[in-house]
Write an enzyme that holds these catalytic residues in place. Structure first.
Site, PDB file in Angstrom:
ATOM      1  N   GLU A   1     -39.327   3.063 -23.580  1.00  0.00           N
ATOM      2  CA  GLU A   1     -39.829   4.306 -24.267  1.00  0.00           C
ATOM      3  C   GLU A   1     -39.601   5.528 -23.342  1.00  0.00           C
ATOM      4  O   GLU A   1     -40.234   5.406 -22.161  1.00  0.00           O
ATOM      5  CB  GLU A   1     -41.070   4.249 -25.027  1.00  0.00           C
ATOM      6  CG  GLU A   1     -41.175   3.217 -26.203  1.00  0.00           C
ATOM      7  CD  GLU A   1     -42.611   3.438 -26.926  1.00  0.00           C
ATOM      8  OE1 GLU A   1     -43.179   4.346 -26.968  1.00  0.00           O
ATOM      9  OE2 GLU A   1     -42.889   2.224 -27.291  1.00  0.00           O
TER      10      GLU A   1
ATOM     11  N   GLU B   1     -47.583  -2.261 -25.348  1.00  0.00           N
ATOM     12  CA  GLU B   1     -48.591  -1.274 -24.688  1.00  0.00           C
ATOM     13  C   GLU B   1     -49.979  -1.968 -24.452  1.00  0.00           C
ATOM     14  O   GLU B   1     -50.925  -1.167 -24.240  1.00  0.00           O
ATOM     15  CB  GLU B   1     -48.520  -0.198 -24.996  1.00  0.00           C
ATOM     16  CG  GLU B   1     -47.280   0.904 -24.907  1.00  0.00           C
ATOM     17  CD  GLU B   1     -47.466   2.492 -25.078  1.00  0.00           C
ATOM     18  OE1 GLU B   1     -48.213   2.861 -25.822  1.00  0.00           O
ATOM     19  OE2 GLU B   1     -46.766   3.088 -24.474  1.00  0.00           O
TER      20      GLU B   1
END
Ligand code: GAL
Length: 738
Positions: free
Chosen positions: A457, A384
């Protein structure tokens, strides 16, 4: 010949450090206590601890006898993982250091050892969150703990030895198979060096090839292999390659590597294993446990892989957010669980020194694991993080050079981020209930055309859920997992989806529920199920396991307004029959309309009658497959504590190395159902050949709890007693054998 010796017992540990420890040739038993590896620098409470508690410098010492037979050979200490920064000394001399807690390192002690004597190994371990080492420098949603938390071994080799083996199986779908080996040797100045490579399956020799060594990295090709069985998820067939190094007639070295024949490719229209399209269904795994953090030995590591594959029925795991224990990955190879492995990091990108470490991490991860059939993709971006053209160009370059056989991914959460990898791997948290479940990949990528794409995710912080939360919440938690998996299955341009996450985990105070736990798992930290886990489990083929899990505490008043609908049953049965107060209320079928993508959609009962103020009654759910009753679940309207269930995962554990097993304790009612809101304390006594990990007194969390017991280096029985106020005392035994 190579000697590899485990070095995991008879260490001494001080939870502090002073310069003089380095030079002490003895162990001061007043300061240093005996420990075994894997070891955590401090045992922590389950929750509500200070995250500074494990961030300190500690010291480990071990005496090591080096016989005179090792003279003239090279002697190494191989560390599999030390959190976070290790400095190693031998007989008071500095011999090497390593930054980063997730990658292995070797220390050459050849020049400093004394023969026919005890040598003192001292390891200074800095477990503070040093900002120059990934994943540190910013905030991170997980804890890294501390200590020498993975195994250590001693390796003794001839001056000429094999330093690395890379096994490739090109064109694996052709009838006749090929193995291509890249074998690195440290020193080929010498004459007359040959390699003998033997392919083995189940101890049977299949083919052998001998080759003279011409270069430091020697390529050996064995082709025309017949009757080779491919590695896949149902039949994870493993082969071994035994590589011997000779100088003339003299054998200098021998190394055995395990591998599989398989082809794994992410394409624009999905993921293909051995030419067959497979929808990837997975969860992210953190490698942490209650009390001991990361420091769990082989059996516990293996158990996690077993839980993911065999209990939950997943076909993929992401090792978020770092390379994990070799034992976990070995098990993934053995049972056919696919793996997305990635480098350590969390959103933050540091300065030049930090980035240098990232490149080193990519290298170490791939060199350690590139022969594993289970690993199908490398994560070469910091989880991320924002785009960083220069850094990620380099990480991709390194990955492709070290392993041209696997594609790269890099987990992002920002739409239209730069795509330098082979697979666009996206954390898609769009679903917060309602109709938006997953984004279309073209919206995420901003490209006109499709690319290989996988969701890495979903859910997680969007809907943290505790095992004992109100029924409405645990139901919505389960349904969100079901909706995302359904959407992933309905989208042909999605390789699959890996949810956040398998198990609850300890975290920093910047995250989680304020008690240092993120309750994002479909199981809790003890690996005990929440209802959401049955969304996955119920997708299993009923031939493997029949699952029937009504999402209920079977009560009139836990949900708002006394409602019990929608009543959801997670099952792989064809239908269920519902009995209320002993009377059949009809048959119910999987909801194929809303969950057409799932093999076994949930059964949703919308029209159960009854109101607040009505009498509540007992219920039964009978599951049918091919019109035959195959499973029945009964629920009482008047649950009374009836049985304390105490079960160990294993009857027997080993003696020589640190070994553990988990003991699960459940409070059950007269129907055998978990009593979710019973939170009485239990008292644990462990006697004999073992010891308890963690506190002696625990409370049920959501009607169940678990603890681990460990061996203590002797053979015999571990006697485990669990006492509580409302149940009879329970006693079980686990054997410790050599
Ligand atoms: C993601 C992150 C994970 C975890 C998750 C919680 O942003 O990658 O490590 O924090 O959120 O949902």
């Amino acid at each position: 010949m190579r000697i590899v010796q485990n070095m995991n017992t008879q260490w001494f540990y001080a939870p502090n450090f002073s310069e003089e420890y380095i030079y002490q040739n003895h162990v001061d038993k007043k300061i240093f206590k005996p420990v075994c590896l894997p070891h955590t620098n401090i045992e922590l409470p389950y929750n509500y601890f200070d995250e500074a508690d494990f961030q300190f410098v500690s010291c480990y010492k071990k005496q090591l006898f080096i016989p005179k037979e090792y003279k003239g050979k090279k002697i190494y200490l191989d560390f599999e993982g030390v959190m976070t920064y290790a400095k190693v000394y031998t007989n008071g001399k500095f011999v090497g250091e390593h930054k980063g807690g997730y990658t292995p390192f070797s220390i050459d002690i050849t020049e400093v050892v004394r023969f026919e004597q005890k040598n003192m190994i001292t390891v200074v371990v800095d477990s503070t969150e040093r900002s120059e080492i990934p994943p540190f420098g910013g905030v991170i949603d997980y804890l890294t703990f501390g200590g020498i938390y993975r195994e250590v071994s001693l390796r003794v080799v001839e001056p000429i030895f094999i330093t690395d083996i890379f096994i490739k199986t090109p064109q694996v779908l052709d009838l006749k198979k090929i193995v291509e080996l890249e074998i690195s040797i440290n020193n080929i100045e010498q004459e007359d060096l040959t390699l003998v490579c033997t392919l083995i399956r189940d101890r049977q020799e299949i083919q052998q090839k001998t080759q003279t060594i011409q270069q430091n990295v020697e390529t050996v090709r064995i082709d025309n292999l017949e009757h080779i069985v491919l590695w896949d998820m149902d039949h994870p067939v493993l082969y071994k390659m035994v590589i011997e190094l000779y100088q003339g007639e003299k054998k200098l070295d021998q190394v055995t590597e395990q591998f599989g024949f398989r082809e794994a490719i992410f394409k624009k229209d999905g993921f293909y294993l051995n030419g067959k399209k497979v929808k990837l269904v997975g969860l992210n795994r953190h490698q942490s446990y209650p009390y001991v953090g990361y420091a769990m030995p082989k059996r516990a590591q293996q158990k996690d892989a077993d839980i993911l594959k065999n209990e939950l029925g997943l076909n993929m795991v992401r090792t978020s957010h770092y390379p994990q224990s070799r034992h976990f990955l070995d098990r993934c190879d053995e049972i056919g669980l696919l793996v997305f492995e990635e480098i350590p990091g969390w959103q933050h990108i540091g300065d030049e020194e930090w980035q240098k470490q990232v490149l080193q991490d990519v290298k170490s991860m791939i060199l350690r694991d590139r022969n594993r059939p289970s690993i199908v993709i490398w994560g070469v971006r910091i989880n991320e993080s924002s785009d960083h053209h220069e850094l990620y160009t380099k990480t991709n370059e390194i990955a492709r050079k070290l392993d041209p056989t696997r594609q790269t991914g890099g987990v992002r959460c920002i739409e239209k981020s730069e795509f330098l990898e082979d697979v666009y791997t996206m954390n898609d948290f769009i679903h917060s209930g309602g109709n938006k479940v997953l984004r279309d990949q073209k919206i995420v990528t901003g490209f006109d055309d499709y690319v290989p794409y996988m969701v890495t995710e979903y859910n997680g912080h969007m809907y943290p859920t505790k095992k004992f939360d109100q029924e409405e919440r645990v139901l919505e938690h389960a349904l969100r997992h079901a909706r995302v998996q359904n959407a992933s299955h309905m989208d042909d341009h999605m390789a699959g989806a890996i949810g956040w996450c398998a198990f609850d985990y300890n975290t920093h105070s910047d995250f989680g529920s304020g008690d240092k736990i993120c309750y994002h798992g479909v199981m809790d930290m003890y690996r005990l199920p929440k209802f959401a886990s049955y969304v996955y489990r119920s997708q299993k083929d009923p031939k493997t396991e029949i699952v029937l899990e009504p999402v209920t505490y079977w009560s009139r008043g836990d949900r708002n307004g006394g409602s019990i609908t929608p009543f959801v049953i997670l099952t792989n049965c064809d239908s269920i029959e519902f009995y209320y107060g002993g009377q059949s209320k009809g048959k119910y079928y999987p909801n194929k309309k809303d969950f057409a993508g799932l093999s076994h959609p949930p059964i949703i009962m919308d029209e159960l009658s009854g109101y607040w103020g009505d009498r509540w009654n007992e219920a039964s759910f009978v599951g049918y497959i091919n019109d035959q009753e195959v499973i029945r679940r009964n629920f009482t309207h008047n649950p009374i504590p009836t049985e304390l269930s105490v079960k160990a995962d294993d009857d027997t554990i080993g003696m020589k190395e640190l070994d553990v097993t988990r003991v699960v304790v459940e409070a059950l009612d007269q129907c055998g159902n978990t009593m979710t809101f019973l939170d009485d304390p239990i008292y644990i006594t462990v006697d004999g050949a073992g010891e308890l990990i963690g506190p002696h007194s625990l409370s049920f969390i959501g009607g169940s709890i678990a603890f681990w017991v460990k061996n203590k280096g002797v053979e015999g029985d571990i006697l485990i007693q669990v006492e509580s106020q409302r149940f009879d005392k329970k006693e079980i035994m686990v054997k410790v054998v050599e």
